[in-house]
Design an enzyme around this catalytic site. Structure first.
Site, mmCIF file in Angstrom:
data_model
loop_
_atom_site.group_PDB
_atom_site.id
_atom_site.type_symbol
_atom_site.label_atom_id
_atom_site.label_comp_id
_atom_site.label_asym_id
_atom_site.label_seq_id
_atom_site.Cartn_x
_atom_site.Cartn_y
_atom_site.Cartn_z
ATOM 1 N N ASP A 82 -0.970 4.348 -5.318
ATOM 2 C CA ASP A 82 -1.866 3.956 -4.243
ATOM 3 C C ASP A 82 -0.989 3.275 -3.199
ATOM 4 O O ASP A 82 0.152 2.890 -3.480
ATOM 5 C CB ASP A 82 -2.940 3.008 -4.778
ATOM 6 C CG ASP A 82 -3.881 2.518 -3.692
ATOM 7 O OD1 ASP A 82 -4.250 3.321 -2.810
ATOM 8 O OD2 ASP A 82 -4.226 1.329 -3.717
ATOM 9 N N ASP A 84 -2.215 0.749 -0.180
ATOM 10 C CA ASP A 84 -2.607 -0.614 0.167
ATOM 11 C C ASP A 84 -2.847 -1.438 -1.098
ATOM 12 O O ASP A 84 -3.675 -1.085 -1.937
ATOM 13 C CB ASP A 84 -3.863 -0.589 1.026
ATOM 14 C CG ASP A 84 -3.640 0.166 2.326
ATOM 15 O OD1 ASP A 84 -2.734 -0.216 3.069
ATOM 16 O OD2 ASP A 84 -4.366 1.149 2.580
#
Length: 319
Positions: A82, A84
């Site tokens: 991922d 953020d």
């Protein structure tokens, strides 16, 4: 329910298994040494013992000999990050600030404080986040009334927000989280496919990868982000797309996430998932994670490495 490894560096101590290992491997200290939890995790321990029972009972006699060797497991086929909260802790002082600056520029009279934005993060995707918020509290006076027009209005806000966010990244005001670059380098060196799978805008994710990880890493990584799939996390679509595009079995992939919705997406895609908690997600439920850490970590405070990721895949195929 999946079993999880939960590690807190401030409180963790070697487990009973590590203690036993210490006792075994230190029968003759010049031939073996204690393997710390951070380096032991993710490695298959092979112990060859040429002692008979009587000799074990007389360990005090220096004729005893135990050979300990550590054989790392095969790495995963793909490592999927991922963005953020995993590569960079961007949400509070990056995305939230950029949303608020956009609202101010447009004169909307809207401001998201730290706590409110934490609640909004439960909704995957910036455009979806704004739409849900406006639907709940009421649309700004300057917003159009028709559904199609409102969709365009939100898209224009998100476009400007992305521009402001990218400016923050290009100025390198938001640093990489500890260990992110290290783990990517380990994977690339072993020929592991590396990708970033995010609900954020593709331009914003590309800016993070190229500006903060550098062009040499960026050219070896694939990015799956934004509207590349019709349904955002917790839907598994983005991870399913990544495994299909990369040509790898989902069961051989390891995902690094920081949120409950990202964890749900990874598990629904049939992948192993390690959670590295971020500022906004520390209190979320990660019961189904395969491991939970506060970060990836760089030496000497490394929490896990590529070998640990490989051990999760080996465990899956062995179970």
């Amino acid at each position: 329910m999946a079993s999880s490894v939960i590690y807190s560096p401030s409180t963790a101590a070697p487990s009973s298994s590590h203690t036993k290992l210490f006792k075994i491997c230190n029968i003759k200290q010049q031939n073996a040494k204690f393997i710390s939890p951070s380096s032991f995790l993710g490695k298959n321990l092979a112990i060859s013992n040429d002692l008979n029972t009587k000799k074990l009972r007389s360990m005090k006699k220096r004729s005893s000999l135990v050979n300990c060797s550590v054989s790392p497991p095969a790495p995963p086929a793909a490592l999927l990050f991922d963005c953020d909260g995993v590569l960079v802790d961007t949400e509070r002082d990056g995305h939230r600030v950029s949303f608020n600056d956009t609202f101010t520029e447009r004169g909307l009279g809207v401001s998201w404080d730290v706590d409110l934005y934490g609640e909004l993060l439960k909704i995957g995707g910036g455009k979806e986040r704004m739409t849900a918020y406006f639907n709940q509290v009421g649309w700004p006076e300057k917003a159009p009334s028709g559904d199609a027009e409102r969709k365009e209005f939100v898209a224009s806000l998100h476009k400007r927000k992305t521009e402001l966010f990218m400016a923050l990244i290009e100025k390198k005001l938001l640093p990489l989280r500890p260990g992110a670059a290290k783990l990517i380098d380990q994977a690339l060196a072993k020929g592991v496919k590396v990708a970033v799978c995010s609900t954020s805008n593709e331009k914003a994710v590309s800016a993070i990868v190229s500006c903060l990880l550098g062009p040499e890493r960026a050219e070896k990584m694939q990015i799956f982000a934004g509207d590349v799939v019709p349904r955002k996390k917790p839907d598994p679509a983005i991870y399913t797309l990544a495994s299909t595009t990369l040509g790898v079995d989902p069961a051989s992939c390891v995902v690094v996430e920081d949120s409950a919705i990202g964890l749900a997406a990874a598990k629904a895609a049939g992948m192993k998932c390690i959670v590295t908690k971020s500022g906004y997600t520390a209190e979320e439920d990660f019961e189904n994670a395969d491991a939970v850490f506060d970060c990836i970590g760089d030496p000497p405070e490394e929490r896990f490495d590529l070998d640990f990721c490989g051990s999760l895949v080996v465990k899956q195929y062995a179970s």
